[in-house]
Design a protein around this motif. Structure first.
Motif, PDB file in Angstrom:
ATOM      1  N   PRO A  23       0.816  -1.214   0.000  1.00  0.00           N
ATOM      2  CA  PRO A  23       0.000   0.000   0.000  1.00  0.00           C
ATOM      3  C   PRO A  23       0.855   1.273   0.000  1.00  0.00           C
ATOM      4  O   PRO A  23       0.435   2.296  -0.557  1.00  0.00           O
ATOM      5  N   LEU A  24       2.062   1.199   0.572  1.00  0.00           N
ATOM      6  CA  LEU A  24       2.957   2.359   0.509  1.00  0.00           C
ATOM      7  C   LEU A  24       3.307   2.675  -0.945  1.00  0.00           C
ATOM      8  O   LEU A  24       3.408   3.837  -1.330  1.00  0.00           O
ATOM      9  N   ALA A  25       3.492   1.629  -1.760  1.00  0.00           N
ATOM     10  CA  ALA A  25       3.794   1.827  -3.181  1.00  0.00           C
ATOM     11  C   ALA A  25       2.616   2.510  -3.888  1.00  0.00           C
ATOM     12  O   ALA A  25       2.812   3.418  -4.700  1.00  0.00           O
ATOM     13  N   LEU A  26       1.408   2.078  -3.569  1.00  0.00           N
ATOM     14  CA  LEU A  26       0.225   2.705  -4.172  1.00  0.00           C
ATOM     15  C   LEU A  26       0.099   4.160  -3.736  1.00  0.00           C
ATOM     16  O   LEU A  26      -0.226   5.034  -4.556  1.00  0.00           O
ATOM     17  N   LEU A  27       0.376   4.432  -2.466  1.00  0.00           N
ATOM     18  CA  LEU A  27       0.342   5.812  -1.981  1.00  0.00           C
ATOM     19  C   LEU A  27       1.398   6.665  -2.687  1.00  0.00           C
ATOM     20  O   LEU A  27       1.170   7.838  -2.957  1.00  0.00           O
ATOM     21  N   PHE A  28       2.551   6.052  -2.984  1.00  0.00           N
ATOM     22  CA  PHE A  28       3.614   6.776  -3.665  1.00  0.00           C
ATOM     23  C   PHE A  28       3.134   7.293  -5.023  1.00  0.00           C
ATOM     24  O   PHE A  28       3.452   8.406  -5.422  1.00  0.00           O
ATOM     25  N   VAL A  39       8.893  11.477   0.379  1.00  0.00           N
ATOM     26  CA  VAL A  39      10.076  11.253   1.223  1.00  0.00           C
ATOM     27  C   VAL A  39       9.667  10.428   2.437  1.00  0.00           C
ATOM     28  O   VAL A  39      10.340   9.455   2.800  1.00  0.00           O
ATOM     29  N   LEU A  40       8.567  10.790   3.057  1.00  0.00           N
ATOM     30  CA  LEU A  40       8.073  10.065   4.215  1.00  0.00           C
ATOM     31  C   LEU A  40       7.772   8.606   3.863  1.00  0.00           C
ATOM     32  O   LEU A  40       8.109   7.691   4.624  1.00  0.00           O
ATOM     33  N   LEU A  41       7.163   8.366   2.707  1.00  0.00           N
ATOM     34  CA  LEU A  41       6.862   6.993   2.277  1.00  0.00           C
ATOM     35  C   LEU A  41       8.145   6.178   2.075  1.00  0.00           C
ATOM     36  O   LEU A  41       8.206   5.002   2.458  1.00  0.00           O
ATOM     37  N   VAL A  42       9.165   6.780   1.472  1.00  0.00           N
ATOM     38  CA  VAL A  42      10.442   6.079   1.277  1.00  0.00           C
ATOM     39  C   VAL A  42      11.057   5.739   2.631  1.00  0.00           C
ATOM     40  O   VAL A  42      11.536   4.614   2.850  1.00  0.00           O
ATOM     41  N   VAL A  43      11.017   6.682   3.550  1.00  0.00           N
ATOM     42  CA  VAL A  43      11.582   6.441   4.886  1.00  0.00           C
ATOM     43  C   VAL A  43      10.814   5.338   5.610  1.00  0.00           C
ATOM     44  O   VAL A  43      11.412   4.435   6.206  1.00  0.00           O
ATOM     45  N   ALA A  83      10.769 -15.338   3.544  1.00  0.00           N
ATOM     46  CA  ALA A  83      11.881 -15.196   2.597  1.00  0.00           C
ATOM     47  C   ALA A  83      11.380 -14.838   1.202  1.00  0.00           C
ATOM     48  O   ALA A  83      12.135 -14.307   0.392  1.00  0.00           O
ATOM     49  N   LEU A  84      10.127 -15.121   0.907  1.00  0.00           N
ATOM     50  CA  LEU A  84       9.535 -14.735  -0.376  1.00  0.00           C
ATOM     51  C   LEU A  84       8.843 -13.375  -0.303  1.00  0.00           C
ATOM     52  O   LEU A  84       9.028 -12.530  -1.175  1.00  0.00           O
ATOM     53  N   ILE A  85       8.057 -13.182   0.745  1.00  0.00           N
ATOM     54  CA  ILE A  85       7.248 -11.969   0.861  1.00  0.00           C
ATOM     55  C   ILE A  85       8.109 -10.724   1.023  1.00  0.00           C
ATOM     56  O   ILE A  85       7.871  -9.709   0.360  1.00  0.00           O
ATOM     57  N   ASP A  86       9.105 -10.773   1.899  1.00  0.00           N
ATOM     58  CA  ASP A  86       9.899  -9.581   2.203  1.00  0.00           C
ATOM     59  C   ASP A  86      10.592  -9.002   0.964  1.00  0.00           C
ATOM     60  O   ASP A  86      10.405  -7.825   0.662  1.00  0.00           O
ATOM     61  N   PRO A  87      11.369  -9.787   0.223  1.00  0.00           N
ATOM     62  CA  PRO A  87      12.022  -9.181  -0.946  1.00  0.00           C
ATOM     63  C   PRO A  87      11.042  -8.792  -2.048  1.00  0.00           C
ATOM     64  O   PRO A  87      11.275  -7.814  -2.760  1.00  0.00           O
ATOM     65  N   LEU A  88       9.941  -9.522  -2.191  1.00  0.00           N
ATOM     66  CA  LEU A  88       8.949  -9.142  -3.199  1.00  0.00           C
ATOM     67  C   LEU A  88       8.301  -7.800  -2.853  1.00  0.00           C
ATOM     68  O   LEU A  88       8.104  -6.955  -3.733  1.00  0.00           O
ATOM     69  N   ALA A  89       7.995  -7.610  -1.578  1.00  0.00           N
ATOM     70  CA  ALA A  89       7.415  -6.334  -1.148  1.00  0.00           C
ATOM     71  C   ALA A  89       8.424  -5.201  -1.334  1.00  0.00           C
ATOM     72  O   ALA A  89       8.062  -4.106  -1.782  1.00  0.00           O
ATOM     73  N   ASP A  90       9.689  -5.467  -1.007  1.00  0.00           N
ATOM     74  CA  ASP A  90      10.740  -4.454  -1.216  1.00  0.00           C
ATOM     75  C   ASP A  90      10.821  -4.065  -2.683  1.00  0.00           C
ATOM     76  O   ASP A  90      10.847  -2.892  -3.042  1.00  0.00           O
ATOM     77  N   ARG A  91      10.932  -5.077  -3.536  1.00  0.00           N
ATOM     78  CA  ARG A  91      11.085  -4.818  -4.960  1.00  0.00           C
ATOM     79  C   ARG A  91       9.864  -4.106  -5.515  1.00  0.00           C
ATOM     80  O   ARG A  91       9.981  -3.252  -6.375  1.00  0.00           O
ATOM     81  N   ALA A  92       8.681  -4.497  -5.064  1.00  0.00           N
ATOM     82  CA  ALA A  92       7.463  -3.852  -5.552  1.00  0.00           C
ATOM     83  C   ALA A  92       7.481  -2.363  -5.221  1.00  0.00           C
ATOM     84  O   ALA A  92       7.199  -1.528  -6.093  1.00  0.00           O
ATOM     85  N   VAL A 122      10.081  -0.357  -4.523  1.00  0.00           N
ATOM     86  CA  VAL A 122      11.140   0.345  -5.257  1.00  0.00           C
ATOM     87  C   VAL A 122      10.792   0.477  -6.734  1.00  0.00           C
ATOM     88  O   VAL A 122      10.929   1.553  -7.325  1.00  0.00           O
ATOM     89  N   MET A 123      10.324  -0.601  -7.350  1.00  0.00           N
ATOM     90  CA  MET A 123      10.032  -0.546  -8.783  1.00  0.00           C
ATOM     91  C   MET A 123       8.866   0.389  -9.089  1.00  0.00           C
ATOM     92  O   MET A 123       8.917   1.135 -10.069  1.00  0.00           O
ATOM     93  N   VAL A 124       7.830   0.361  -8.266  1.00  0.00           N
ATOM     94  CA  VAL A 124       6.694   1.262  -8.488  1.00  0.00           C
ATOM     95  C   VAL A 124       7.149   2.711  -8.351  1.00  0.00           C
ATOM     96  O   VAL A 124       6.804   3.563  -9.176  1.00  0.00           O
ATOM     97  N   ALA A 125       7.939   2.999  -7.309  1.00  0.00           N
ATOM     98  CA  ALA A 125       8.409   4.376  -7.105  1.00  0.00           C
ATOM     99  C   ALA A 125       9.294   4.821  -8.273  1.00  0.00           C
ATOM    100  O   ALA A 125       9.118   5.931  -8.794  1.00  0.00           O
ATOM    101  N   LEU A 126      10.218   3.970  -8.690  1.00  0.00           N
ATOM    102  CA  LEU A 126      11.098   4.331  -9.810  1.00  0.00           C
ATOM    103  C   LEU A 126      10.316   4.487 -11.106  1.00  0.00           C
ATOM    104  O   LEU A 126      10.560   5.410 -11.884  1.00  0.00           O
TER     105      LEU A 126
END
Length: 191
Positions: free
Chosen positions: A19-24, A34-38, A62-71, A73-77
Motif C-alpha cells: 500500500p505504501l507503493a500505491l500511496l507513492f 520522502v516520508l513513504l520512502v523512509v 523469505a519470499l514476501i519480504d524481498p517481493l514487497a521491497d522490490r514492488a 522500489v520498482m513502483v516508485a522508480l
C-alpha cells in the motif's frame, strides 16, 4: 505471542510496503513521498532485524519480504520515469539487479538440481537496495546526485548479480557432490 502469530505479524509488516507503493503513485507531494520512502526503508529494516533476532525466519517470509521491497522500489522508480524525473535508461539501470535476481529465482525453481539452493540476503544486495532508496530520495531532495547514484547502483548491481550467481553455482555444486538436500525449514527470511 505464538511463533505462528509472530510470523503472520512480520509478513503483514512486510506487506505494508505494497500500500505504501500505491500511496507513492497517488501522492504527489515531495514531502509525502520522502516520508513513504523512509517508512518503507524502516519497515524493511525492522522486519528483517526482528526476524533474525527473534529467530522467526520462514520460507514465506523469505519470499514476501524481498517481493514487497522490490514492488515498492520498482513502483516508485517507474512513477518517477513516467513523470519524467528519471530517464528510461536510469530506470533500467536502477532495476537491473532486481530483474536479474527475479529471473534467477525463477530459473532455480525450474531446474531440479538448483531447487535446494538457499536464497539469502547478501551484503552487496543490501548495498544495492540502500543505494536505490538513496536514489529515490535524491530524485526528491537532491536531483544533482541522481546520476552518480544511478552509476553506483549500476556498478553495485553488476557486482551483486555476479556474487549471487557464484553463490548459487557453488551451493549447487556442493549439494550435487554431497548428494544433500536442504530441508525447506533452512530457507531463511531475506532482509
Amino acid at each position: 505471542m505464538s511463533r505462528r502469530a509472530s510470523l503472520v505479524l512480520l509478513n503483514t509488516f512486510s506487506l505494508t510496503r505494497l500500500p505504501l507503493a500505491l500511496l507513492f503513485v497517488w501522492l504527489e507531494s515531495p514531502l509525502a513521498r520522502v516520508l513513504l520512502v523512509v517508512i518503507a526503508a524502516l519497515t524493511d529494516f525492522l522486519d528483517g532485524w526482528i526476524a533474525r533476532h527473534k529467530h522467526l525466519e520462514s520460507y514465506w517470509g523469505a519470499l514476501i519480504d524481498p517481493l514487497a521491497d522490490r514492488a515498492f522500489v520498482m513502483v516508485a522508480l517507474f512513477t518517477f520515469m513516467v513523470e519524467g524525473r528519471l530517464t528510461p535508461l536510469a530506470f533500467g539501470v536502477l532495476v537491473v539487479r532486481d530483474v536479474a535476481t527475479g529471473l534467477a529465482f525463477i530459473v532455480t525453481r525450474m531446474v531440479p538440481r538448483l531447487r535446494p539452493v538457499r536464497f539469502q540476503a547478501r551484503m552487496l544486495g543490501k548495498v544495492v537496495t540502500t543505494l536505490q532508496l538513496a536514489a529515490l530520495l535524491a530524485v526528491l531532495l537532491a536531483p544533482g546526485l541522481v546520476v552518480p547514484l544511478v552509476v553506483a547502483v549500476g556498478l553495485m548491481s553488476l557486482a551483486s548479480v555476479v556474487d549471487y550467481a557464484a553463490v548459487v553455482w557453488r551451493s549447487a555444486a556442493r549439494l550435487s557432490a554431497g548428494g544433500a538436500r536442504l530441508p525447506s525449514s533452512s530457507r531463511r527470511r531475506v532482509a
